[in-house]
Design a protein around this motif. Structure first.
Motif, PDB file in Angstrom:
ATOM      1  N   ALA A 128      68.904  34.902  71.208  1.00 26.42           N
ATOM      2  CA  ALA A 128      68.878  36.192  71.903  1.00 26.42           C
ATOM      3  C   ALA A 128      70.204  36.427  72.618  1.00 26.42           C
ATOM      4  CB  ALA A 128      67.734  36.222  72.906  1.00 26.42           C
ATOM      5  N   PHE A 129      70.694  35.367  73.244  1.00 27.83           N
ATOM      6  CA  PHE A 129      71.966  35.488  73.945  1.00 27.83           C
ATOM      7  C   PHE A 129      73.098  35.790  72.967  1.00 27.83           C
ATOM      8  CE2 PHE A 129      75.741  33.262  75.850  1.00 27.83           C
ATOM      9  CZ  PHE A 129      76.057  34.310  76.700  1.00 27.83           C
ATOM     10  N   PHE A 130      73.092  35.060  71.861  1.00 30.64           N
ATOM     11  CA  PHE A 130      74.132  35.264  70.854  1.00 30.64           C
ATOM     12  C   PHE A 130      74.159  36.716  70.382  1.00 30.64           C
ATOM     13  CE2 PHE A 130      75.411  35.420  66.371  1.00 30.64           C
ATOM     14  CZ  PHE A 130      76.694  34.929  66.473  1.00 30.64           C
ATOM     15  N   MET A 168      68.739  27.601  65.448  1.00 35.97           N
ATOM     16  CA  MET A 168      69.168  27.929  66.817  1.00 35.97           C
ATOM     17  C   MET A 168      67.937  28.296  67.657  1.00 35.97           C
ATOM     18  SD  MET A 168      71.967  30.713  68.119  1.00 35.97           S
ATOM     19  CE  MET A 168      73.081  30.645  66.724  1.00 35.97           C
ATOM     20  N   GLU A 169      67.944  27.835  68.855  1.00 34.13           N
ATOM     21  CA  GLU A 169      66.798  28.058  69.740  1.00 34.13           C
ATOM     22  C   GLU A 169      66.690  29.543  70.119  1.00 34.13           C
ATOM     23  OE1 GLU A 169      65.076  28.072  73.772  1.00 34.13           O
ATOM     24  OE2 GLU A 169      67.138  27.258  73.698  1.00 34.13           O
ATOM     25  N   ALA A 186      66.122  31.355  72.922  1.00 33.42           N
ATOM     26  CA  ALA A 186      66.889  31.892  74.050  1.00 33.42           C
ATOM     27  C   ALA A 186      68.365  32.001  73.678  1.00 33.42           C
ATOM     28  CB  ALA A 186      66.716  30.999  75.269  1.00 33.42           C
ATOM     29  N   GLN A 187      68.830  30.987  72.964  1.00 28.08           N
ATOM     30  CA  GLN A 187      70.240  30.987  72.577  1.00 28.08           C
ATOM     31  C   GLN A 187      70.530  32.077  71.550  1.00 28.08           C
ATOM     32  OE1 GLN A 187      71.754  27.118  71.594  1.00 28.08           O
ATOM     33  NE2 GLN A 187      73.643  27.944  70.742  1.00 28.08           N
ATOM     34  N   THR A 193      73.025  39.453  71.826  1.00 32.70           N
ATOM     35  CA  THR A 193      73.454  40.384  72.872  1.00 32.70           C
ATOM     36  C   THR A 193      74.955  40.270  73.115  1.00 32.70           C
ATOM     37  OG1 THR A 193      71.296  40.205  73.906  1.00 32.70           O
ATOM     38  CG2 THR A 193      73.067  41.082  75.250  1.00 32.70           C
ATOM     39  N   TYR A 194      75.409  39.046  73.132  1.00 35.00           N
ATOM     40  CA  TYR A 194      76.834  38.809  73.350  1.00 35.00           C
ATOM     41  C   TYR A 194      77.652  39.447  72.234  1.00 35.00           C
ATOM     42  CZ  TYR A 194      81.088  36.232  74.527  1.00 35.00           C
ATOM     43  OH  TYR A 194      82.366  35.893  74.871  1.00 35.00           O
TER      44      TYR A 194
END
Lengths: 144, 144
Positions: free
Chosen positions: B7-9, B1-2, B4-5, B11-12
């Motif tokens: 990090a988003f995952f 997984m990239e 940015a993705q 946090t989400y």
DNA sequence: TGTGAATAGTTAACAAAGTTAATTAATTTT
DNA sequence: AAAATTAATTAACTTTGTTAACTATTCACA
């Protein structure tokens, strides 16, 4: 209520509606969302007792007890009595449990992937930063 | 997984944990969280049919039917058959229902107020815009 | 215009996942 | 040693979601 706050409230409400709807649909061959979350938590944080889990997930001991029983039957968790306190059991994730976590496309995955795909990278990063800020605010007060 | 993705995952995920823990705690003298959300929604958006509510809250028609029945009994909602389609009923909030909404400090209120207070107005507006975008993305795919 | 398909809402039967109260066994306190 | 506390469980219950089957109404169109 002030305009900016009202707008935020409305959008947040919308988002929450979606999340509520979403969250309870995680079901991997009969393994429900809370089941899964327990396995994932133990996987990422190492063995814990039922008491710990109850505290972590904010649900009652009997609720945890039932979940754990289910997960033991499915061989996703294993337990062993602790030496220091023979009432307590340390719960840990089996190989099968680890495979479940590694192999699962959770709703969370699917949602975040969808969002990641449709937002330009820069915006995604910005949104992540802001969401992180929000989570920090929420955690702050959670400590009280 | 990239990156940015990822990090988003993360946090989400954090955010979702918080929401799950908080969301089901709204209960005002026997009026549950979904009950309340229905009343508030109708108050803020004007009369709607049961069908509309099911779509809005992503729950089945029978679930809505039961909630509405409860709310009618409690006199928090009133219904009237529509002229155009005699199968459908427009549901609207009674005075008592309005009082409930005005008098209730929900979780959502408290959360959004906390966030509104701690984010500078400009950031709040920006976050709202981005969250709206996210909600739109989520809704898009919900339609399929 | 009459009929078959679709739609709004309800009822019934069920499932999942939470709750409290009571029980057991182990531990801690006094 | 007795009493209180604690970790876990079982039992009985509640809430709130689901699907399937039903009624009444509306719509589409041959």
């Amino acid at each position: 209520m002030e305009a900016a706050q009202k707008a935020f409230f409305d959008t947040y409400t919308d988002f929450q509606c979606f999340m509520i709807a979403q969250v309870n649909k995680g079901d991997f061959n009969g393994v429900g969302a809370t089941h899964y979350n327990i396995v994932e938590y133990l996987y990422r944080n190492g063995p814990n007792t039922g008491k710990d889990l109850a505290r972590k997930f904010h649900i009652s001991a009997p609720a945890i007890s039932r979940h754990v029983k289910f997960l033991l039957e499915k061989k996703l968790l294993a337990q062993k009595q602790t030496a220091e306190d023979r009432r307590a059991f340390l719960l840990e994730v089996t190989e099968k449990g680890k495979q479940l976590v590694n192999g699962s496309e959770t709703q969370r995955h699917s949602v975040t992937t969808r969002i990641s795909r449709q937002l330009p990278k820069k915006e995604l990063e910005q949104f992540t930063r802001m969401l992180q800020k929000v989570v920090d605010i929420l955690k702050q007060e959670g400590e009280n």
